[in-house]
Design a protein around this motif. Structure first.
Motif, mmCIF file in Angstrom:
data_model
loop_
_atom_site.group_PDB
_atom_site.id
_atom_site.type_symbol
_atom_site.label_atom_id
_atom_site.label_comp_id
_atom_site.label_asym_id
_atom_site.label_seq_id
_atom_site.Cartn_x
_atom_site.Cartn_y
_atom_site.Cartn_z
ATOM 1 N N HIS A 149 4.702 -10.724 -10.482
ATOM 2 C CA HIS A 149 5.991 -10.169 -10.480
ATOM 3 C C HIS A 149 7.073 -11.285 -9.900
ATOM 4 N N GLU A 150 8.196 -10.759 -10.384
ATOM 5 C CA GLU A 150 9.412 -11.571 -10.051
ATOM 6 C C GLU A 150 10.059 -10.716 -8.751
ATOM 7 N N ASP A 151 10.175 -9.328 -8.929
ATOM 8 C CA ASP A 151 10.885 -8.806 -7.815
ATOM 9 C C ASP A 151 9.743 -8.332 -6.401
ATOM 10 N N VAL A 152 10.143 -8.216 -5.402
ATOM 11 C CA VAL A 152 9.351 -8.138 -4.220
ATOM 12 C C VAL A 152 10.102 -6.905 -3.281
ATOM 13 N N ILE A 153 9.040 -6.307 -2.896
ATOM 14 C CA ILE A 153 9.477 -5.140 -2.001
ATOM 15 C C ILE A 153 9.457 -5.830 -0.604
ATOM 16 N N THR A 154 10.731 -5.501 -0.027
ATOM 17 C CA THR A 154 11.057 -6.181 1.379
ATOM 18 C C THR A 154 11.095 -4.839 2.473
ATOM 19 N N GLY A 155 11.309 -3.789 2.046
ATOM 20 C CA GLY A 155 11.382 -2.564 2.914
ATOM 21 C C GLY A 155 11.001 -1.262 2.162
ATOM 22 N N VAL A 156 10.336 -0.612 3.001
ATOM 23 C CA VAL A 156 9.679 0.688 2.495
ATOM 24 C C VAL A 156 10.442 2.147 2.824
ATOM 25 N N GLY A 157 11.631 1.935 3.675
ATOM 26 C CA GLY A 157 12.373 2.950 4.047
ATOM 27 C C GLY A 157 11.544 3.929 4.906
ATOM 28 N N THR A 158 11.344 5.205 4.726
ATOM 29 C CA THR A 158 10.644 6.290 5.181
ATOM 30 C C THR A 158 9.395 6.282 4.964
ATOM 31 N N GLY A 159 8.818 5.107 4.190
ATOM 32 C CA GLY A 159 7.332 5.068 3.958
ATOM 33 C C GLY A 159 6.536 4.144 4.981
ATOM 34 N N GLU A 160 5.363 3.961 4.521
ATOM 35 C CA GLU A 160 4.520 3.246 5.695
ATOM 36 C C GLU A 160 3.879 2.047 4.713
ATOM 37 N N VAL A 161 3.985 0.810 5.273
ATOM 38 C CA VAL A 161 3.533 -0.406 4.937
ATOM 39 C C VAL A 161 1.826 -0.123 4.976
ATOM 40 N N VAL A 162 1.184 -0.464 3.905
ATOM 41 C CA VAL A 162 -0.071 -0.432 3.884
ATOM 42 C C VAL A 162 -0.760 -1.881 3.676
ATOM 43 N N SER A 163 -0.215 -2.614 3.204
ATOM 44 C CA SER A 163 -0.570 -4.095 3.057
ATOM 45 C C SER A 163 0.682 -5.033 2.670
ATOM 46 N N GLU A 164 0.521 -6.204 3.325
ATOM 47 C CA GLU A 164 1.567 -7.009 3.275
ATOM 48 C C GLU A 164 1.089 -8.587 3.261
ATOM 49 N N LEU A 165 1.707 -9.307 2.299
ATOM 50 C CA LEU A 165 1.478 -10.619 2.202
ATOM 51 C C LEU A 165 2.616 -11.328 2.686
ATOM 52 N N LYS A 178 13.705 -1.367 0.280
ATOM 53 C CA LYS A 178 14.454 -2.499 -0.628
ATOM 54 C C LYS A 178 13.554 -3.319 -1.355
ATOM 55 N N VAL A 179 14.313 -3.695 -2.721
ATOM 56 C CA VAL A 179 13.435 -4.618 -3.712
ATOM 57 C C VAL A 179 14.474 -5.633 -3.837
ATOM 58 N N GLU A 180 13.994 -6.707 -3.726
ATOM 59 C CA GLU A 180 14.747 -8.089 -3.916
ATOM 60 C C GLU A 180 14.168 -8.957 -5.178
ATOM 61 N N ARG A 181 14.934 -9.749 -5.638
ATOM 62 C CA ARG A 181 14.703 -10.890 -6.661
ATOM 63 C C ARG A 181 14.078 -12.150 -5.930
ATOM 64 N N ARG A 182 12.923 -12.567 -6.501
ATOM 65 C CA ARG A 182 12.347 -13.815 -6.065
ATOM 66 C C ARG A 182 13.211 -14.896 -6.874
ATOM 67 N N PRO A 183 13.406 -16.271 -6.504
ATOM 68 C CA PRO A 183 13.793 -17.304 -7.120
ATOM 69 C C PRO A 183 12.751 -17.594 -8.371
ATOM 70 N N ARG A 184 11.506 -17.391 -8.135
ATOM 71 C CA ARG A 184 10.519 -17.446 -9.338
ATOM 72 C C ARG A 184 9.409 -16.702 -9.086
ATOM 73 N N PHE A 185 8.525 -16.585 -10.184
ATOM 74 C CA PHE A 185 7.580 -15.480 -10.276
ATOM 75 C C PHE A 185 6.350 -15.794 -9.478
ATOM 76 N N TYR A 186 5.694 -14.709 -8.991
ATOM 77 C CA TYR A 186 4.505 -14.919 -8.089
ATOM 78 C C TYR A 186 3.377 -14.574 -8.907
ATOM 79 N N ARG A 187 2.448 -15.317 -9.215
ATOM 80 C CA ARG A 187 1.479 -15.082 -9.894
ATOM 81 C C ARG A 187 0.194 -15.951 -9.238
ATOM 82 N N LYS A 188 -1.007 -14.800 -9.007
ATOM 83 C CA LYS A 188 -2.071 -15.143 -8.380
ATOM 84 C C LYS A 188 -2.960 -14.028 -8.279
#
Length: 211
Positions: A128-144, A99-109
């Protein structure tokens, strides 16, 4: 000699930057493919998919994006190496049923990414303005705290950070998209002081993912 296909927009967010330097130094050839041409992607040793100002976020998906996802799904189902950067990572997450979702504002860092093995990668710029919130059958490698920023599924990798950009590339991209100078100039200055480490981190990441 290994060969890569590189898919991007013709006029924006298409600079290969450090990825291009890595391909040249590691002896790869590559072909630039443009989304606007909706290319048929020929066989290659890897497919690299770069960023976009468009979206695959829920409720915001660009009209052309499902066709690109079909092509990428076929590519990764065949077990071929794939690297998605920023939008390319969001495409991968979507293809894997995430799943990819829209943030209310850009993340810049500019920051290092905490890896799931206890190490960290980077520093790289996240923009980025959109964020990955789920990876389905994939593997999460890094998360903030605000988003999943790296994922993989077999030979397919996605990274939200712009690993292709050093300070000069970030400056050009920010100007091209019309970002306010007071927003991007501090990030460019921060990256400039760390460009050597950015380049090293990108090369190490690509050595791992496109070996």
């Amino acid at each position: 000699m290994p060969h890569a296909n590189v898919l991007a927009h013709r006029s924006i967010a298409n600079e290969l930057g450090l990825i291009g330097e890595w391909l040249d130094e590691r002896g790869w050839t590559y072909e630039r493919l443009w989304r606007e041409d909706f290319p048929v992607i020929a066989d290659a040793d890897a497919l690299i998919v770069l960023g976009s100002l468009d979206s695959v976020a829920s409720g915001h998906c660009a009209a052309w994006a499902p066709s690109e996802m079909d092509v990428i799904r076929e590519w990764i189902d065949a077990g071929r190496p794939y690297l998605g950067v920023c939008f390319g990572a969001q495409i991968l997450a979507s293809v894997l049923g995430g799943k990819v979702e829209r943030r209310p504002r850009f993340y810049r860092k500019v920051e290092e990414l905490p890896w799931n093995d206890g190490t960290s990668k980077g520093p790289w710029v996240l923009w980025h303005e959109d964020v990955i919130t789920g990876v389905g059958t994939g593997e999460v490698v890094s998360e903030l705290p605000h988003a999943i920023v790296a994922l993989r599924s077999g030979n397919a990798w996605g990274v939200q950070a712009h690993i292709e950009l050093e300070s000069g590339g970030l400056d050009r991209l920010a100007r091209a998209v019309g970002a306010p100078a007071d927003v991007f100039s501090p990030l460019v200055g921060e990256m400039k002081a760390r460009d050597e480490f950015v380049r090293q981190a990108t090369f190490e990441f690509l050595d791992m993912t496109l070996h």
